[in-house]
Design a protein around this motif. Structure first.
Motif: not given
Length: 490
Positions: A26, A68, A102, A129-130, A132, A145-146, A183, A185, A189
């Motif tokens: 992340s 991932r 995201s 999910c990740t 951002s 990225f998860d 994770d 953000d 985590k």
């Protein structure tokens, strides 16, 4: 305008030939040697220097699958995914139904059950999910990225992973990692998606449409809907079946015979010409005529037929063109998806591989050409076509629209939805989800720097089809370019 470089995204490329890398969960970090296994790799279609490694795809419980992905940036400049990994869906009120901040646009494709699984969300619709706003990969760094997804049925052993920036990861074995965490953000985590409170799931049916000389067939994984043009079945304003209709209905009867279901719905539909006083009763009589013809052709005890007429109230596509009206004049016969027929392949013998085929324009942009990269089919029938569009002309080429199907074909948004695979009298269309979005390279969020291929530039693309196992060779049809004949489905 930023130049667009080639992205040779070979579907099915195995990561065993790629050096292992290090994951930085992340966050961006300098790349360094590591031992983490890579399942498959893809390059970003509009920036091939950036590589995405699929590190894991695991069933962490009977209800959750996690993935991932690591982005690798070996260049001396940072790379931004911008909004291309964000979700596309909107709810009826016009609001984003899933977390736009995201990578929620990543999805699992269960080709066997024809379902597209988007990441899980919480009650606040924030993505598991990740997260951002615009994911960036540092120069010389990596970014991981998860995502957690609704799990497909337990008997599903392989899945395809659809990432908007790359060609799909196809036929990925689903591992088992009970209790696996992800994770989200910097402040969240090691989240356990199996215990998180969840909001509405987003699992969309995916339909494969095959056009025939008499109409089309739509397979949504559960049911098969055979749509036959009333121009084939009846004379104008009549409900008596024509002689040509008998052969067509015998083919439908064979599929019903192989169907595990006990119900057959028969719907009569009209276009918008005429009025309800004419269209409604006519569509009902036509549905009942088809029922009467099918019954003696199918030998299945307990089978129930449900004929109904809808007049012009349920158009497939707009009625504003002759082509649209023709598609809307139909009888739709729907039943549980039948077992595959054991017939010979309609493909010609001596088929040649797709890779290396170069196609020149017929009425497409002057100086442009297509370099076919691959045509690969997974065990579930999902078939991915990849190609590179090269611009040897003097003007930019509109990559976002030059292969887009016309509205009458029923797709929404831009992208290469108009590419078709053909075999004998069948035309395999690009798969689409229940929101009518094609499973293709999408441009809505890619940015202006990638929706045009500049002079001397090139860009790779992909489109997803579902081709039956008995079809071993097809022709490739790109709007505006010469046809590629007798291409092997590998």
């Amino acid at each position: 305008m930023v130049a667009v470089f080639a992205a040779v995204a070979l579907v099915g490329a195995c990561s065993s030939d790629d050096p292992p890398g290090t994951t930085a969960p992340s966050s961006s970090a300098p790349a360094s040697p590591g031992q983490e296994k890579v399942l498959q790799s893809r390059t970003v279609l509009f920036k091939p220097e950036i590589r995405l490694d699929l590190l894991s795809l695991d069933r962490v419980s009977d209800k959750v699958v996690t993935a991932r992905i690591r982005a690798n940036n070996p260049t001396a400049q940072k790379f931004s995914f911008s909004f291309i990994l964000a979700p596309y869906s909107r709810d009826p009120k016009g609001q984003l139904s899933h977390d736009p901040n995201s990578v929620g646009g990543i999805a699992l494709l269960d080709g066997g059950n024809a379902r597209l699984h988007y990441p899980l969300v919480g009650p606040d619709r924030r993505c598991l999910c990740t997260r951002s706003f615009a994911p960036e990969v540092a120069a010389g760094g990596t970014l991981t990225f998860d995502a957690a997804f609704p799990a497909p049925p337990a008997d599903v052993k392989t899945l395809d992973l659809v990432v908007p920036a790359t060609a799909p990861f196809v036929g990925v074995p689903v591992g088992s990692r009970p209790g696996g965490k992800i994770d989200l953000d910097a402040g969240m985590k090691g989240v356990d998606p199996t215990t998180a409170k969840l909001g509405p799931q987003r699992v969309l049916p995916v339909t494969a449409v095959t056009e025939t000389g008499t109409g089309s067939e739509a397979d949504d994984g559960d049911d098969l809907s055979v749509r036959i043009s009333t121009d084939v079945l009846f004379k104008i304003n009549k409900a008596d079946l024509t002689p040509a209709a008998q052969a067509t209905l015998r083919e439908v009867a064979d599929k019903i015979q192989r169907s595990p279901g006990k119900t057959v719905t028969i719907e009569g539909h009209a276009d918008s010409t005429g009025n309800a006083a004419i269209n409604q009763p006519l569509s009902e009589r036509r549905a009942k005529s088809v029922e009467a013809a099918l019954k003696p052709l199918v030998n299945k005890p307990g089978l129930v037929y449900q004929p109904k007429g809808y007049g012009s109230s349920r158009p497939l596509v707009p009625n504003d063109t002759p082509e649209g009206r023709k598609k809307n004049r139909r009888v739709a016969i729907t039943f549980a998806k039948p077992a595959p027929a054991t017939t010979a392949s309609p493909g010609a013998s001596g088929a040649q591989p797709a890779k290396g085929r170069t196609l020149q324009p017929t009425d497409g942009p002057k100086g442009a050409s297509i370099q076919v990269e691959g045509l690969r089919r997974g065990a579930d029938g999902v078939t991915v076509l990849t190609w590179t569009l090269k611009n040897g002309g003097s003007a930019p080429v509109p990559a976002d629209s030059m292969f887009t199907a016309p509205p009458v074909d029923g797709y929404t948004d831009s992208g290469p939805s108009g590419v078709v695979l053909t075999a004998a009298d069948k035309r395999f269309r690009v798969m689409r989800d229940s929101e009518r979005r094609a499973l293709v390279m999408r441009y809505e969020k890619a940015g202006s720097e990638v929706d045009r291929v500049p002079p001397g530039g090139q860009q790779s693309m992909y489109a997803v089809f579902k081709v039956p196992a008995d079809v071993t060779a097809v022709a490739l049809e790109f709007p505006g370019f010469a046809k590629a004949e007798n291409v092997a489905v590998e």
